[in-house]
Structure formats: structure tokens, C-alpha cells
Design an enzyme around this catalytic site. Structure first.
Site, PDB file in Angstrom:
ATOM      1  N   CYS A 127       0.818  -1.216   0.000  1.00  0.00           N
ATOM      2  CA  CYS A 127       0.000   0.000   0.000  1.00  0.00           C
ATOM      3  C   CYS A 127       0.854   1.270   0.000  1.00  0.00           C
ATOM      4  O   CYS A 127       1.572   1.507  -0.954  1.00  0.00           O
ATOM      5  CB  CYS A 127      -1.012  -0.029   1.147  1.00  0.00           C
TER       6      CYS A 127
ATOM      7  N   GLU B  47      -3.597  -8.512   3.456  1.00  0.00           N
ATOM      8  CA  GLU B  47      -3.386  -9.059   4.808  1.00  0.00           C
ATOM      9  C   GLU B  47      -4.501  -8.728   5.785  1.00  0.00           C
ATOM     10  O   GLU B  47      -4.530  -9.268   6.908  1.00  0.00           O
ATOM     11  CB  GLU B  47      -2.056  -8.551   5.369  1.00  0.00           C
TER      12      GLU B  47
ATOM     13  N   HIS C 294      -4.509  -4.233   0.495  1.00  0.00           N
ATOM     14  CA  HIS C 294      -4.245  -4.769   1.832  1.00  0.00           C
ATOM     15  C   HIS C 294      -4.756  -6.200   1.920  1.00  0.00           C
ATOM     16  O   HIS C 294      -5.702  -6.508   2.644  1.00  0.00           O
ATOM     17  CB  HIS C 294      -4.928  -3.907   2.894  1.00  0.00           C
TER      18      HIS C 294
END
Length: 308
Positions: free
Chosen positions: A142, A237, A235
Site C-alpha cells: 500500500c 493481509e 491490503h
């Protein structure tokens, strides 16, 4: 195989409850295996949340991983206790004489600030330059990806008219990328950002290749031609409730924020969100560790500088 994390790290109990094999330092020292040494530069304000998310993904592979955590010394964290940082984190000065198989540079909530005005920018630049000779493969996430593209290739971020917020479908621009081996033709990724990097700016740099993108969210994954630097704009994750927490935080502040797209069933924030990106996130990190780190990193990490 397990992920080796510092003794007592809060992520340990969470990972064990999810049946992810965690190895403590004492046991790892008794094994005759060279684990992959992964350095995590955690720039996110909620460091415990981020270190847990990334530990979960790094620990869900057949490879043994030793995770080292660092934070910037030129920025004082407002959301993570000094005790936690002192117990589990080092600074760049502590590791700059070492070599690592992989480095992860996280996002940060400073995207609306010009890069040079970020209080730890000079320190981050030093780390990114150091990574060229001391790290085999670097994964930027990001804002970390935007910062890496700006530092290494001079590509600046651009402001968006409205926050890119939600879960968006993506496809592969380069179908033979081993980073996305095993991915479906369409896959989902969370995004939460106010800036972007334009496709035409990336395509103007011959040393870069766009691997995946979204019609709405834009470029998602970019690789340097030597594959030692990878830039991920979303993102992957994120946990199931991360976007929910961001949305309710902003609502509580009285901000004019739209409901994250494609996240709640029927876009109704009273309903629990549907997780549609977890399998892709696990595969992304597994492929990075396997193909870009494990398969190509030198056994003697001191040889990394000679590869540059």
C-alpha cells in the site's frame, strides 16, 4: 512449517488458536535448519494488529520463517505502547549490518502527506537503499508500495477524488507471473486509501511490469524486472473486521465516509462482512516466500550484496 517469532509476542496466542504452527526462539535454536530471515518494517499505527496479520500469512506455508520486527526511530508511535516496542521491536541501526532473505514494508496512514514531509522519510529512504544490497526480495504494501515506487523509480502518487474503500475484483495483466500462480481468473482484494499510482506512469518505466489490476481500484501488483522488488497496492493481509473498524471509526469522528464496497452483504453495515479475499492472501504470501525468496535466495546471506 512454523514461523519463529519473538518470545511473548501477542500474536502467538492468536496464531496458535488458528492452528498455525508457532515456534519459540528456544526450540528454533535447537534445530539444524536455516530458516528464512524475514524483516518486517511495521509503519502501521496499530502495530500489534499488523504484526499478527502478517505473521498469520507468513506462518501458513511449508517454509520455516524467522521474523524480525523493526520500527522507525524518527517517529514516536501514538497507538502502540513503548513497552511493546521495547520488548519486541528493533530499529534500523540494530539490523543494518545484517542480511535478510526478505523484507516487508507495510502501509502507513500518511498518504495525504508529501513523501518528503513524512517525519521518518529520510530514515525510510535509507532502509530502502540498504535493502538493495542486504535483502534478497522486498515486498512493499500500500503506502509502502507508493513510497518504494517513488524512491526507486521516481513515480509519484496521485490523489483520488474519493477514498478507495472496500473489496474489489482483480484480474491478471501478466498471466505467467509466478507471484499469482494458482490464482483464479478473478480474485478479491481489500483497499483502503486516498491516493493511487497511475498505470501510465508505471508503464513509462521499462524496469517495471504490471502484474495485476482492477477496473475500479487500479493497478494492484507491480514487479521490478529483476523480481527483487514487488509493490502491492492493496491490503490483502487485512482481517475480516479491519475495514469494519475503519468505517465505524470514521463514522464516530463525524466524517463523510461511504460504506466500503462489496464488503457487507447488500452493502448493509448492520450485517457481518463476508470474507472473500483470505485464500488469495494466503496464496500471495506463500508464492512470494517460495518463488521470490526461498527458491532464489543464497544460502549464505552475505552473498546478497554480490547479486546486486
Amino acid at each position: 512449517m512454523p514461523i519463529k517469532i519473538p518470545n511473548g509476542l501477542p500474536a502467538e496466542s492468536v496464531l496458535q488458536s488458528e492452528n498455525i504452527f508457532v515456534m519459540k526462539e528456544q526450540r528454533a535454536q535447537s534445530q539444524e535448519i536455516r530458516p528464512l530471515r524475514i524483516l518486517l518494517l511495521n509503519l502501521m499505527p496499530k502495530k500489534i494488529e499488523t504484526e499478527t496479520q502478517l505473521s498469520r500469512l507468513l506462518g501458513n506455508t511449508p517454509l520455516q520463517v524467522e521474523l524480525e520486527l523493526i520500527h522507525t526511530k524518527t517517529h514516536e508511535s501514538q497507538n502502540t505502547s513503548a513497552e511493546h516496542l521495547l520488548a519486541f521491536y528493533k530499529t534500523f541501526d540494530d539490523v543494518k549490518d545484517q542480511n535478510f532473505d526478505g523484507l516487508i514494508i507495510t502501509g502507513a496512514p500518511v498518504e495525504m502527506v508529501p513523501f518528503e514531509e513524512v517525519d521518518y522519510w529520510d530514515e525510510l529512504c535509507a532502509i530502502m537503499e540498504w535493502s538493495r544490497t542486504h535483502v534478497h526480495s522486498t515486498l512493499h504494501i500500500c503506502w509502502g508500495a507508493q513510497a518504494g515506487l517513488y524512491y526507486h523509480f521516481g513515480i509519484n502518487k496521485r490523489p483520488l477524488d474519493a477514498k478507495m474503500f472496500g473489496i474489489f475484483p482483480h484480474t491478471l495483466d501478466y498471466k505467467n507471473s509466478i507471484l499469482f500462480r494458482g490464482f483464479d481468473d478473478v480474485f478479491s482484494v481489500p483497499h483502503s486509501r486516498h491516493t493511487t499510482v497511475a498505470r501510465e506512469d508505471i508503464e513509462a518505466v521499462p524496469a517495471l511490469k504490471i502484474l495485476a489490476s482492477s477496473p475500479e481500484a487500479g493497478v494492484y501488483a507491480v514487479s521490478a524486472k529483476d523480481s527483487r522488488q514487488i509493490f502491492i497496492m492493496g491490503h490483502s493481509e487485512y482481517d475480516a473486521m479491519t475495514l469494519d473498524a475503519e468505517y465505524r471509526r470514521d463514522i464516530a469522528k463525524g466524517m463523510d465516509i461511504a460504506v466500503p464496497k462489496n464488503y457487507y452483504p447488500d452493502d448493509d453495515p448492520t450485517k457481518p462482512p463476508m470474507v472473500t479475499w483470505r485464500s488469495c492472501a494466503n496464496l500471495l504470501f506463500s508464492n512470494w516466500l517460495n518463488y521470490f525468496v526461498y527458491q532464489t535466495t543464497p544460502y549464505d546471506l552475505r552473498e546478497i550484496a554480490a547479486v546486486e
